[in-house]
Design an enzyme around this catalytic site. Sequence first.
Site, mmCIF file in Angstrom:
data_model
loop_
_atom_site.group_PDB
_atom_site.id
_atom_site.type_symbol
_atom_site.label_atom_id
_atom_site.label_comp_id
_atom_site.label_asym_id
_atom_site.label_seq_id
_atom_site.Cartn_x
_atom_site.Cartn_y
_atom_site.Cartn_z
ATOM 1 N N ILE A 116 -58.741 -2.922 36.941
ATOM 2 C CA ILE A 116 -59.930 -2.025 37.572
ATOM 3 C C ILE A 116 -60.749 -1.789 36.494
ATOM 4 O O ILE A 116 -61.994 -1.815 36.423
ATOM 5 C CB ILE A 116 -59.348 -0.745 38.292
ATOM 6 C CG1 ILE A 116 -58.428 -1.314 39.231
ATOM 7 C CG2 ILE A 116 -60.520 0.060 38.814
ATOM 8 C CD1 ILE A 116 -57.772 0.031 39.842
ATOM 9 N N ILE A 196 -61.294 8.427 38.620
ATOM 10 C CA ILE A 196 -61.088 7.671 39.885
ATOM 11 C C ILE A 196 -59.460 7.181 39.627
ATOM 12 O O ILE A 196 -59.054 6.096 40.293
ATOM 13 C CB ILE A 196 -61.915 6.293 39.927
ATOM 14 C CG1 ILE A 196 -61.776 5.168 38.582
ATOM 15 C CG2 ILE A 196 -63.092 6.774 40.185
ATOM 16 C CD1 ILE A 196 -62.404 4.143 38.931
ATOM 17 N N ARG A 198 -56.045 9.809 38.918
ATOM 18 C CA ARG A 198 -55.209 10.692 39.825
ATOM 19 C C ARG A 198 -55.489 11.878 39.129
ATOM 20 O O ARG A 198 -56.171 12.022 37.914
ATOM 21 C CB ARG A 198 -53.774 10.461 39.495
ATOM 22 C CG ARG A 198 -53.083 9.134 40.130
ATOM 23 C CD ARG A 198 -53.056 9.424 41.482
ATOM 24 N NE ARG A 198 -52.183 8.309 42.174
ATOM 25 C CZ ARG A 198 -52.874 7.124 42.693
ATOM 26 N NH1 ARG A 198 -54.051 7.023 42.613
ATOM 27 N NH2 ARG A 198 -51.899 6.224 43.298
ATOM 28 N N ASP A 222 -63.216 11.180 42.345
ATOM 29 C CA ASP A 222 -62.491 10.682 43.509
ATOM 30 C C ASP A 222 -60.946 11.075 43.833
ATOM 31 O O ASP A 222 -60.632 10.739 44.873
ATOM 32 C CB ASP A 222 -62.620 9.444 43.639
ATOM 33 C CG ASP A 222 -62.272 8.530 44.691
ATOM 34 O OD1 ASP A 222 -62.889 9.287 45.926
ATOM 35 O OD2 ASP A 222 -61.495 7.543 45.028
ATOM 36 N N GLU A 227 -54.686 17.292 46.792
ATOM 37 C CA GLU A 227 -55.559 16.669 47.509
ATOM 38 C C GLU A 227 -55.459 16.968 49.027
ATOM 39 O O GLU A 227 -54.401 16.578 49.390
ATOM 40 C CB GLU A 227 -55.772 14.952 47.298
ATOM 41 C CG GLU A 227 -56.180 14.571 46.105
ATOM 42 C CD GLU A 227 -56.169 13.013 45.951
ATOM 43 O OE1 GLU A 227 -55.573 12.375 46.783
ATOM 44 O OE2 GLU A 227 -56.588 12.666 44.800
ATOM 45 N N HIS A 246 -60.807 10.676 47.724
ATOM 46 C CA HIS A 246 -59.859 9.538 47.194
ATOM 47 C C HIS A 246 -60.276 8.323 47.959
ATOM 48 O O HIS A 246 -59.270 7.667 48.933
ATOM 49 C CB HIS A 246 -58.168 9.825 47.548
ATOM 50 C CG HIS A 246 -57.364 9.136 46.601
ATOM 51 N ND1 HIS A 246 -56.245 9.602 46.012
ATOM 52 C CD2 HIS A 246 -57.443 7.796 46.075
ATOM 53 C CE1 HIS A 246 -55.809 8.808 45.363
ATOM 54 N NE2 HIS A 246 -56.613 7.688 45.226
#
Length: 282
Positions: A116, A196, A198, A222, A227, A246
């Site tokens: 990523i 992006i 955790r 994000d 969450e 997320h």
Amino acid sequence: VGKKVQAIYLWWHKPVINKELLQSLPNLKVIANSGVGMDHLDLKLVASFGVKMANAPHAVSSSTADTGMALLLASARRLVEVHNISISPSMEYCEADILGVKIAGATLGIIGMGSIGYKIALRAKAFEMNILYHNRTRRKAQEEQAVSATYCKKIDSLLQQADFVMVVVSLTPQTHKLIGKRELELMKPTATLINISRGAVVDQEALVAALQTGVIGAAALDVTSPEPLPRDHPLLKLKNIIITPHLGIKTDKASYMITEEAVENILAALNGLPLPSEVLPS
């Protein structure tokens, strides 16, 4: 039906994999996860039952990299703020002092240069950004050259130089609160933190204080911990932050590809073949 279950496909951490569930499924062979992060699983516990585990790294990397760049651009150009101004009933004109940050020529620091992180670097190069990265292992020279990235052996060096810091690491005991008060104070007062990975990788209390006092300029998240955040959480009251729920992998094609990758791993396990994306306990 416990004795019939040979595979579990996890979607958004459900079902919860605990000792009781594993004991109730004596013929379970594999757990396939719908994403890259495995922090919701006790890998050693699962392995102790002789169950294999797999994630879906190939399906999610492009969509997650897109999310990272979207947050960077939205924060730099203050898109949420100016959108709210634009739709306000009282708007007559846009204030001249609502200035964004120029992306071309700015320095992006990527913490975590896996699949990523590398795709983020590819995108950032197209935006004419200077790229720094910190990773446990250094990328090959040709890979660095392809994205014009400079390796920072120490995270401190990256934090001190970057205009945008993007966190793209897995959550492990070593990365829990990787970005805390000390790290935030190393960043430029104009810098933006983008997470992006955790939520627990960032010390959220320290982040609130840093955003409130001008230690850093802005943040774009994000992921949070938990969450969603409680509705009275101080992060939700700040103007210099963007929070999304997320969204990293949530595209139509990525969701389909994740399922395909999970099925491929499940079928391999059931047929006694090597798992394409097997995850081993560390």
